[in-house]
Design an enzyme around this catalytic site. Structure first.
Site, PDB file in Angstrom:
ATOM      1  N   CYS A 125       0.897  -1.120   0.056  1.00 31.75           N
ATOM      2  CA  CYS A 125       0.021   0.122  -0.015  1.00 31.75           C
ATOM      3  C   CYS A 125       0.862   1.106   0.035  1.00 31.75           C
ATOM      4  O   CYS A 125       1.904   1.171   0.439  1.00 31.75           O
ATOM      5  CB  CYS A 125      -0.987   0.090   1.156  1.00 31.75           C
ATOM      6  SG  CYS A 125      -0.300   0.590   2.660  1.00 31.75           S
ATOM      7  N   GLU A 126       0.550   2.158  -0.780  1.00 31.36           N
ATOM      8  CA  GLU A 126       1.354   3.474  -0.882  1.00 31.36           C
ATOM      9  C   GLU A 126       1.045   4.493   0.363  1.00 31.36           C
ATOM     10  O   GLU A 126       1.934   5.105   0.427  1.00 31.36           O
ATOM     11  CB  GLU A 126       0.816   4.125  -1.963  1.00 31.36           C
ATOM     12  CG  GLU A 126      -0.480   4.899  -1.986  1.00 31.36           C
ATOM     13  CD  GLU A 126      -0.853   5.674  -3.474  1.00 31.36           C
ATOM     14  OE1 GLU A 126      -0.377   5.210  -4.502  1.00 31.36           O
ATOM     15  OE2 GLU A 126      -1.869   6.579  -3.244  1.00 31.36           O
ATOM     16  N   HIS A 127       0.236   4.138   1.251  1.00 30.85           N
ATOM     17  CA  HIS A 127       0.240   4.907   2.423  1.00 30.85           C
ATOM     18  C   HIS A 127       1.097   4.442   3.839  1.00 30.85           C
ATOM     19  O   HIS A 127       1.620   5.235   4.107  1.00 30.85           O
ATOM     20  CB  HIS A 127      -1.322   4.779   2.835  1.00 30.85           C
ATOM     21  CG  HIS A 127      -2.344   5.125   1.967  1.00 30.85           C
ATOM     22  ND1 HIS A 127      -3.424   4.475   1.531  1.00 30.85           N
ATOM     23  CD2 HIS A 127      -2.377   6.291   1.368  1.00 30.85           C
ATOM     24  CE1 HIS A 127      -4.181   5.073   0.693  1.00 30.85           C
ATOM     25  NE2 HIS A 127      -3.340   6.313   0.363  1.00 30.85           N
ATOM     26  N   HIS A 128       1.292   3.063   3.650  1.00 28.97           N
ATOM     27  CA  HIS A 128       2.178   2.645   4.959  1.00 28.97           C
ATOM     28  C   HIS A 128       3.212   1.768   4.352  1.00 28.97           C
ATOM     29  O   HIS A 128       4.222   1.280   5.172  1.00 28.97           O
ATOM     30  CB  HIS A 128       1.344   1.782   5.547  1.00 28.97           C
ATOM     31  CG  HIS A 128       0.011   2.688   6.235  1.00 28.97           C
ATOM     32  ND1 HIS A 128      -1.117   2.477   5.718  1.00 28.97           N
ATOM     33  CD2 HIS A 128       0.077   3.118   7.285  1.00 28.97           C
ATOM     34  CE1 HIS A 128      -2.014   3.316   6.339  1.00 28.97           C
ATOM     35  NE2 HIS A 128      -1.332   3.712   6.985  1.00 28.97           N
ATOM     36  N   GLN A 182      -5.532  -0.246  -4.034  1.00 31.99           N
ATOM     37  CA  GLN A 182      -6.085  -1.344  -4.623  1.00 31.99           C
ATOM     38  C   GLN A 182      -6.817  -0.757  -5.802  1.00 31.99           C
ATOM     39  O   GLN A 182      -7.084  -1.509  -6.891  1.00 31.99           O
ATOM     40  CB  GLN A 182      -7.039  -2.010  -3.423  1.00 31.99           C
ATOM     41  CG  GLN A 182      -7.802  -3.283  -4.435  1.00 31.99           C
ATOM     42  CD  GLN A 182      -8.522  -4.113  -3.064  1.00 31.99           C
ATOM     43  OE1 GLN A 182      -7.937  -4.427  -2.044  1.00 31.99           O
ATOM     44  NE2 GLN A 182      -9.402  -4.911  -3.664  1.00 31.99           N
ATOM     45  N   HIS A 214      -5.329  -6.339   3.397  1.00 30.64           N
ATOM     46  CA  HIS A 214      -4.225  -5.272   3.573  1.00 30.64           C
ATOM     47  C   HIS A 214      -3.676  -5.314   4.884  1.00 30.64           C
ATOM     48  O   HIS A 214      -4.515  -5.210   5.837  1.00 30.64           O
ATOM     49  CB  HIS A 214      -5.117  -3.602   3.329  1.00 30.64           C
ATOM     50  CG  HIS A 214      -5.615  -3.628   1.932  1.00 30.64           C
ATOM     51  ND1 HIS A 214      -5.246  -2.307   1.320  1.00 30.64           N
ATOM     52  CD2 HIS A 214      -6.436  -4.058   1.232  1.00 30.64           C
ATOM     53  CE1 HIS A 214      -5.723  -2.477  -0.034  1.00 30.64           C
ATOM     54  NE2 HIS A 214      -6.491  -3.551   0.015  1.00 30.64           N
ATOM     55  N   CYS A 274      -1.858  -3.290   6.414  1.00 33.64           N
ATOM     56  CA  CYS A 274      -1.989  -2.236   7.367  1.00 33.64           C
ATOM     57  C   CYS A 274      -3.152  -2.096   8.113  1.00 33.64           C
ATOM     58  O   CYS A 274      -3.289  -1.583   9.115  1.00 33.64           O
ATOM     59  CB  CYS A 274      -1.606  -0.949   6.569  1.00 33.64           C
ATOM     60  SG  CYS A 274      -3.089  -0.546   5.176  1.00 33.64           S
TER      61      CYS A 274
HETATM   62 ZN   LIG Z   1      -1.957   1.191   4.030  1.00 35.07          ZN
END
Ligand SMILES: [Zn+2]
Length: 205
Positions: free
Chosen positions: A94-97, A135, A163, A165
């Site tokens: 995931c690009e956030h975490h 996603q 996910h 995360c």
């Molecule tokens: Zn994430």
């Protein structure tokens, strides 16, 4: 902060990317940030291993879907019904975490005279999976790549993924699955085709 600035010079390496050494130094910073000691024996080779693993896990940045899909396709004598490749496993982040997304992609298209080699569909999933993703974006990218290159009557993509995360941090919802879909062409305009895609997916389970 000083160490970080020192380890990340403003001018990147000639190819626009940091050097191997810079990547390894960055891992050492994160190890210290996490509270460990990069100089202890068990961690000595870790920065090099992580840099190597990143090369593989994010190899999708060096590949374009068009290169895999190619420009030539197999002609099929009259086959014009749905081609569905189901349960294509993938790993993404995931690009956030930058934490893993583990899932399966189901990809279908309705040919307009030409078909793709089946393994190419799985490779396209891999290319977009081996990047930092959401996603939703990944689902749309797979559909668009096949739509643009093959120009079929329609493309349907469904991704189901967990996910990490969500499972490992924050709300800690383990085992929850996220579903996303993208439809193009007749899969978008004709509800009956969309329903057939869903039925085929369920039918094989
Ligand atoms: Zn994430």
């Amino acid at each position: 902060m000083d160490a970080i600035v020192k380890n990340f010079p403003a001018v990147p390496a000639a190819d626009g990317r940091p050097s191997q050494k810079e990547a390894e130094d960055a891992v050492r910073v994160l190890l210290r940030w996490a509270g460990d000691d990069p100089a202890r024996e068990g961690l000595l080779d870790t920065p090099a291993r992580v840099a190597k693993a990143y090369k593989e896990l994010f190899s999708g940045y060096d590949l374009a879907a068009e290169d895999v899909l190619g420009r030539t396709f197999e002609e099929v004598g009259g086959y014009d019904d749905i081609v569905l490749v189901k349960d294509i496993p993938f790993f993404s982040h995931c690009e956030h975490h930058m934490v893993p997304i583990i899932g399966k992609a189901h990809v279908a298209y309705l040919p307009a005279g030409k078909v793709l080699g089946l393994s190419k569909i799985a490779r396209v999933v891999d290319i977009f999976g081996r990047r930092l993703q959401t996603q939703e974006t990944m689902t749309a990218q797979i559909a668009k790549a096949i739509d643009d290159t093959l120009q079929p009557r329609g493309v349907a993509v469904m991704i189901e993924a967990e996910h990490m995360c969500m499972a490992m941090r924050g709300v800690q919802k383990q085992g929850s699955t996220t579903l996303t879909t993208t439809f193009t062409g007749v899969f978008k305009t004709e509800p009956a085709e969309q329903a057939r895609f869903m039925t085929m997916l369920r039918g094989f389970k």
